[in-house]
Design an enzyme around this catalytic site. Structure first.
Site, PDB file in Angstrom:
ATOM      1  N   PHE A 101       0.809  -1.225   0.000  1.00 16.57           N
ATOM      2  CA  PHE A 101       0.000   0.000   0.000  1.00 16.57           C
ATOM      3  C   PHE A 101       0.839   1.269   0.000  1.00 16.57           C
ATOM      4  O   PHE A 101       0.369   2.333  -0.385  1.00 16.57           O
ATOM      5  CB  PHE A 101      -0.933   0.009   1.232  1.00 16.57           C
ATOM      6  CG  PHE A 101      -0.260   0.456   2.499  1.00 16.57           C
ATOM      7  CD1 PHE A 101      -0.138   1.812   2.803  1.00 16.57           C
ATOM      8  CD2 PHE A 101       0.292  -0.470   3.382  1.00 16.57           C
ATOM      9  CE1 PHE A 101       0.512   2.231   3.965  1.00 16.57           C
ATOM     10  CE2 PHE A 101       0.929  -0.059   4.540  1.00 16.57           C
ATOM     11  CZ  PHE A 101       1.042   1.299   4.823  1.00 16.57           C
ATOM     12  N   LYS A 154      -1.190  -7.367  -9.161  1.00 21.33           N
ATOM     13  CA  LYS A 154      -2.158  -7.411  -8.050  1.00 21.33           C
ATOM     14  C   LYS A 154      -1.717  -6.335  -7.055  1.00 21.33           C
ATOM     15  O   LYS A 154      -0.850  -6.552  -6.223  1.00 21.33           O
ATOM     16  CB  LYS A 154      -2.118  -8.811  -7.402  1.00 21.33           C
ATOM     17  CG  LYS A 154      -3.396  -9.262  -6.732  1.00 21.33           C
ATOM     18  CD  LYS A 154      -3.902  -8.344  -5.632  1.00 21.33           C
ATOM     19  CE  LYS A 154      -3.139  -8.464  -4.341  1.00 21.33           C
ATOM     20  NZ  LYS A 154      -3.530  -7.405  -3.371  1.00 21.33           N
ATOM     21  N   GLU A 187      -4.932  -3.737  -1.936  1.00 25.88           N
ATOM     22  CA  GLU A 187      -6.383  -3.497  -1.905  1.00 25.88           C
ATOM     23  C   GLU A 187      -6.731  -2.284  -1.041  1.00 25.88           C
ATOM     24  O   GLU A 187      -7.882  -1.866  -0.985  1.00 25.88           O
ATOM     25  CB  GLU A 187      -7.121  -4.757  -1.410  1.00 25.88           C
ATOM     26  CG  GLU A 187      -6.784  -5.219   0.005  1.00 25.88           C
ATOM     27  CD  GLU A 187      -5.527  -6.095   0.093  1.00 25.88           C
ATOM     28  OE1 GLU A 187      -4.517  -5.797  -0.581  1.00 25.88           O
ATOM     29  OE2 GLU A 187      -5.552  -7.073   0.873  1.00 25.88           O
ATOM     30  N   ARG A 188      -5.710  -1.703  -0.365  1.00 26.44           N
ATOM     31  CA  ARG A 188      -6.032  -0.598   0.541  1.00 26.44           C
ATOM     32  C   ARG A 188      -6.052   0.762  -0.153  1.00 26.44           C
ATOM     33  O   ARG A 188      -6.707   1.684   0.301  1.00 26.44           O
ATOM     34  CB  ARG A 188      -5.059  -0.604   1.723  1.00 26.44           C
ATOM     35  CG  ARG A 188      -5.399  -1.762   2.656  1.00 26.44           C
ATOM     36  CD  ARG A 188      -4.578  -1.755   3.890  1.00 26.44           C
ATOM     37  NE  ARG A 188      -3.436  -2.638   3.749  1.00 26.44           N
ATOM     38  CZ  ARG A 188      -2.509  -2.801   4.679  1.00 26.44           C
ATOM     39  NH1 ARG A 188      -2.587  -2.138   5.799  1.00 26.44           N
ATOM     40  NH2 ARG A 188      -1.519  -3.629   4.484  1.00 26.44           N
ATOM     41  N   SER A 222       5.415  -6.947   3.277  1.00 27.21           N
ATOM     42  CA  SER A 222       5.990  -7.266   4.586  1.00 27.21           C
ATOM     43  C   SER A 222       6.744  -8.599   4.540  1.00 27.21           C
ATOM     44  O   SER A 222       6.479  -9.449   3.675  1.00 27.21           O
ATOM     45  CB  SER A 222       4.870  -7.327   5.625  1.00 27.21           C
ATOM     46  OG  SER A 222       3.949  -8.336   5.260  1.00 27.21           O
ATOM     47  N   CYS A 249       9.635   1.717   3.485  1.00 30.75           N
ATOM     48  CA  CYS A 249      10.542   0.626   3.844  1.00 30.75           C
ATOM     49  C   CYS A 249      11.960   1.145   4.030  1.00 30.75           C
ATOM     50  O   CYS A 249      12.815   0.448   4.539  1.00 30.75           O
ATOM     51  CB  CYS A 249      10.526  -0.459   2.775  1.00 30.75           C
ATOM     52  SG  CYS A 249      11.200   0.142   1.242  1.00 30.75           S
ATOM     53  N   GLU A 261       9.295  -4.272  12.979  1.00 33.13           N
ATOM     54  CA  GLU A 261       9.085  -3.084  12.142  1.00 33.13           C
ATOM     55  C   GLU A 261       7.829  -2.365  12.636  1.00 33.13           C
ATOM     56  O   GLU A 261       6.760  -2.977  12.712  1.00 33.13           O
ATOM     57  CB  GLU A 261       8.903  -3.522  10.683  1.00 33.13           C
ATOM     58  CG  GLU A 261       8.696  -2.364   9.728  1.00 33.13           C
ATOM     59  CD  GLU A 261       8.477  -2.814   8.281  1.00 33.13           C
ATOM     60  OE1 GLU A 261       7.790  -3.833   8.061  1.00 33.13           O
ATOM     61  OE2 GLU A 261       8.993  -2.144   7.384  1.00 33.13           O
TER      62      GLU A 261
HETATM   63  P1  NAD Z   1       1.579  -6.645   3.023  1.00 35.05           P
HETATM   64  O1  NAD Z   1       2.633  -7.683   3.086  1.00 35.05           O
HETATM   65  O2  NAD Z   1       0.486  -6.677   4.014  1.00 35.05           O
HETATM   66  O3  NAD Z   1       0.864  -6.659   1.582  1.00 35.05           O
HETATM   67  C1  NAD Z   1       1.609  -6.665   0.387  1.00 35.05           C
HETATM   68  C2  NAD Z   1       0.797  -7.381  -0.692  1.00 35.05           C
HETATM   69  O4  NAD Z   1       0.602  -8.747  -0.293  1.00 35.05           O
HETATM   70  C3  NAD Z   1      -0.582  -6.787  -0.919  1.00 35.05           C
HETATM   71  O5  NAD Z   1      -0.848  -6.764  -2.306  1.00 35.05           O
HETATM   72  C4  NAD Z   1      -1.509  -7.751  -0.188  1.00 35.05           C
HETATM   73  O6  NAD Z   1      -2.786  -7.838  -0.781  1.00 35.05           O
HETATM   74  C5  NAD Z   1      -0.780  -9.073  -0.307  1.00 35.05           C
HETATM   75  N1  NAD Z   1      -1.051  -9.959   0.839  1.00 35.05           N
HETATM   76  C6  NAD Z   1      -1.261  -9.587   2.126  1.00 35.05           C
HETATM   77  N2  NAD Z   1      -1.470 -10.665   2.896  1.00 35.05           N
HETATM   78  C7  NAD Z   1      -1.398 -11.751   2.088  1.00 35.05           C
HETATM   79  C8  NAD Z   1      -1.504 -13.148   2.306  1.00 35.05           C
HETATM   80  N3  NAD Z   1      -1.755 -13.658   3.520  1.00 35.05           N
HETATM   81  N4  NAD Z   1      -1.358 -13.976   1.259  1.00 35.05           N
HETATM   82  C9  NAD Z   1      -1.099 -13.479   0.025  1.00 35.05           C
HETATM   83  N5  NAD Z   1      -0.982 -12.162  -0.239  1.00 35.05           N
HETATM   84  C10 NAD Z   1      -1.116 -11.291   0.774  1.00 35.05           C
HETATM   85  O7  NAD Z   1       2.344  -5.227   3.052  1.00 35.05           O
HETATM   86  P2  NAD Z   1       1.726  -3.769   3.180  1.00 35.05           P
HETATM   87  O8  NAD Z   1       1.219  -3.573   4.567  1.00 35.05           O
HETATM   88  O9  NAD Z   1       0.829  -3.490   2.049  1.00 35.05           O
HETATM   89  O10 NAD Z   1       3.037  -2.891   2.971  1.00 35.05           O
HETATM   90  C11 NAD Z   1       3.927  -2.539   4.006  1.00 35.05           C
HETATM   91  C12 NAD Z   1       5.085  -3.489   4.085  1.00 35.05           C
HETATM   92  O11 NAD Z   1       5.778  -3.507   2.844  1.00 35.05           O
HETATM   93  C13 NAD Z   1       6.130  -3.066   5.105  1.00 35.05           C
HETATM   94  O12 NAD Z   1       6.588  -4.204   5.774  1.00 35.05           O
HETATM   95  C14 NAD Z   1       7.229  -2.441   4.267  1.00 35.05           C
HETATM   96  O13 NAD Z   1       8.517  -2.459   4.860  1.00 35.05           O
HETATM   97  C15 NAD Z   1       7.176  -3.303   3.059  1.00 35.05           C
HETATM   98  N6  NAD Z   1       7.781  -2.656   1.909  1.00 35.05           N
HETATM   99  C16 NAD Z   1       8.990  -3.100   1.498  1.00 35.05           C
HETATM  100  C17 NAD Z   1       9.612  -2.489   0.445  1.00 35.05           C
HETATM  101  C18 NAD Z   1      10.956  -2.961  -0.020  1.00 35.05           C
HETATM  102  O14 NAD Z   1      11.371  -2.536  -1.080  1.00 35.05           O
HETATM  103  N7  NAD Z   1      11.656  -3.812   0.705  1.00 35.05           N
HETATM  104  C19 NAD Z   1       9.004  -1.410  -0.219  1.00 35.05           C
HETATM  105  C20 NAD Z   1       7.743  -1.007   0.218  1.00 35.05           C
HETATM  106  C21 NAD Z   1       7.140  -1.635   1.294  1.00 35.05           C
END
Ligand code: NAD
Length: 498
Positions: A148, A172, A175-176, A225, A280, A383
């Site tokens: 998101f 994909k 969704e937020r 994450s 991140c 985090e």
């Molecule tokens: P998230 O992991 O909750 O979601 C990321 C994606 O995974 C979304 O599209 C979501 O729909 C999907 N997803 C969530 N739960 C799932 C599941 N159980 N099974 C399959 N798919 C699932 O992350 P977020 O809250 O949207 O974003 C924040 C996180 O992203 C933080 O941890 C941040 O550090 C990380 N991030 C990392 C980078 C990097 O380059 N390393 C960059 C941006 C964000």
């Protein structure tokens, strides 16, 4: 109420059997719904991408790149509209959204170099009358799954390069905050991309699992994450797909006693609290070497934080906005509470910030500064992803580095010092993928690549830049002989060598 749907085979679609609320985090109100794609809808997107692949693969790279040039122009023309969309659903302030979009556009500019990047390698006369070359062929249908916190930039890390390399794509998004991501993909169609080359399915785990388990998907790029990154990487790899999965972070800055303290404080104020710490690459831990450095840093940082302004995304005078959801706000507050319970000292408390009239129900946390944090505390190990800066006191630079090297995450880090030797030792020996020296957010430019170490990245190749060209293509090496007339060799039974 509007429902944000999908883009499949060039058509906007809605699959409204299942939907989820989308909030404006600045007000706390539900402003629209997002359709959550079923397995069947996701499979239709994969099928569209697969059908579009053969002719897209055979389209000359220069023609593919020309569409990217047009796409970049369209993004620039529509920048204000896109930044408003980002602000409404993510909560970031317009100047921050503009920065994100600009960094996304940088990746399109790099993708425009495709004809140069795909040139391959050639060697003449590797043997008698034998020439050899390596070329980089597309993989087929590839998928991207994004978080998101950068609804424009992170998808743009992925699909411009994947597409320009000759692949077709299914994205994909989160969704937020799905609106800007979908709109940007529509602009790519407007730029002239054939239907089916780029598809977007909004959704949740059902859509993600379909992408991970479908044998037509050849590769998966993920950003999000760490627990989900690990799941994506292990599932995609077990299914024989190429995968890069970028995860979470805990970015430390070392403040050396000789640092230009005013510069360090100004840099850290932006890097810790910008975008409410939902980056991140946010610097969330200041490791001060020696108590004098720590006390000076805390005094100056507390002073700097007095002018921090948290508020609605639509007021450009705010420094940062709300966090993404109420649930996330409660989680961040939980980390602040736990730090106090575990013996740390809250110096600046952002748990009850004052925001403007009409925004009382938004998801706000003010800038928070916590001293005397120690490894082992929950707030240090996990985090937080909120506007919270922890201060850890270390006795020496090597203690500070050891702390960073022992942490499970290794995304970004920075050292503030005037000592070149110390800085060089730091960058040589720290176990982190992206390092800043007096630079608080060392996010690589688009013609380098982005990625952390340890549990901040699963896979080998980093995101965007030169690594992306390799990730989205497979090498084929061709060895060719056109023997001169009259020269004929008999059968050779020894292994070929020259
Ligand atoms: P998230 O992991 O909750 O979601 C990321 C994606 O995974 C979304 O599209 C979501 O729909 C999907 N997803 C969530 N739960 C799932 C599941 N159980 N099974 C399959 N798919 C699932 O992350 P977020 O809250 O949207 O974003 C924040 C996180 O992203 C933080 O941890 C941040 O550090 C990380 N991030 C990392 C980078 C990097 O380059 N390393 C960059 C941006 C964000």
């Amino acid at each position: 109420m509007n429902t944000v749907g999908h883009l499949i085979n060039g058509e906007q679609r809605s699959d409204a059997n299942r939907t989820q609320d989308v909030y404006n985090p600045s007000t706390g109100e539900v402003i629209k719904q997002v359709a959550l794609a079923s397995k069947v809808t996701t499979e239709e997107a994969i099928a569209a991408a697969q059908a579009a692949y053969p002719s897209w693969r055979d389209t000359p790279p220069a023609k593919r790149a020309r569409i990217m040039f047009k796409f970049k122009d369209l993004l620039e023309q529509n920048a204000d509209k896109i930044c408003t969309m980002i602000g409404e659903e993510h909560g970031k302030i317009s100047h921050d959204a503009k920065g994100e979009l600009t960094r996304g556009i940088d990746n399109i500019e790099y993708a425009c170099y495709a004809p140069e990047l795909l040139k391959g390698e050639h060697s003449k006369n590797v043997g008698p009358s034998i020439d050899s070359w390596s070329e980089f062929q597309p993989l087929g249908v590839v998928a991207g799954i994004t978080p998101f916190n950068f609804p424009a930039m992170v998808p743009l890390w992925m699909y411009p390069m994947a597409i320009v390399c000759g692949n077709t794509f299914v994205l994909k998004p989160s969704e937020r905050d799905p609106t800007s991501t979908l709109y940007i993909a529509q602009l790519l169609e407007e730029a002239g991309l054939p239907a089916g080359v780029m598809n977007v399915v909004n959704g949740d785990k059902e859509a993600v699992d379909t992408l991970l388990n479908d044998e037509r998907v050849m590769a998966v790029s993920f950003v999000g994450s760490t627990p989900i990154a690990e799941y994506i990487y292990s599932t995609a790899s077990a299914n024989g797909k190429r995968c890069q999965a970028l995860g979470g972070a805990k970015n430390h800055a070392i403040i050396m006693p000789d640092a230009d303290m005013d510069n360090a404080v100004a840099s850290l104020t932006g890097a810790a609290f910008g975008s409410s710490g939902e980056r991140c690459m946010a610097l969330s831990v200041a490791v001060c070497v020696g108590d004098v450095a720590a006390d000076t840093f805390i005094a100056k940082m507390s002073e700097s934080m007095k002018s921090l302004k948290v508020g609605a995304h639509c007021d450009a005078s705010n420094d940062f906005g709300p966090v993404i959801t109420k649930q996330h706000m409660d989680k961040v507050i939980g980390y602040i509470n736990s730090s106090q319970e575990q013996g740390a000292a809250i110096v600046v408390d952002g748990r009850n910030p004052t925001v403007g009239e009409g925004y009382e129900n938004g998801f706000y946390i003010g800038g928070t500064l916590i001293d005397h944090v120690k490894p082992g505390m929950t707030c240090y190990e996990e985090e937080i992803f909120g506007p919270v800066l922890l201060v850890v006191r270390a006795e020496s630079m090597s203690d500070a580095m050891q702390m960073i090297n022992d942490h499970e995450y290794g995304n970004g880090t920075c050292i503030f010092t005037r000592d070149g030797e110390a800085a060089r030792y730091f960058s040589d020996n720290i176990l982190v993928g992206m390092v800043g020296i007096n630079v608080p957010l060392p996010v690589p430019v688009s013609y380098h690549s982005f990625g952390g170490w340890k549990r901040s990245l699963f896979g080998d190749l980093h995101a965007y830049g030169p690594d992306a060209v390799r990730f989205y293509t497979k090498r084929k090496t061709i060895t060719q002989r056109w023997p001169s007339a009259g020269i004929r060799e008999g059968a050779q039974f020894s292994f070929p060598s020259n």
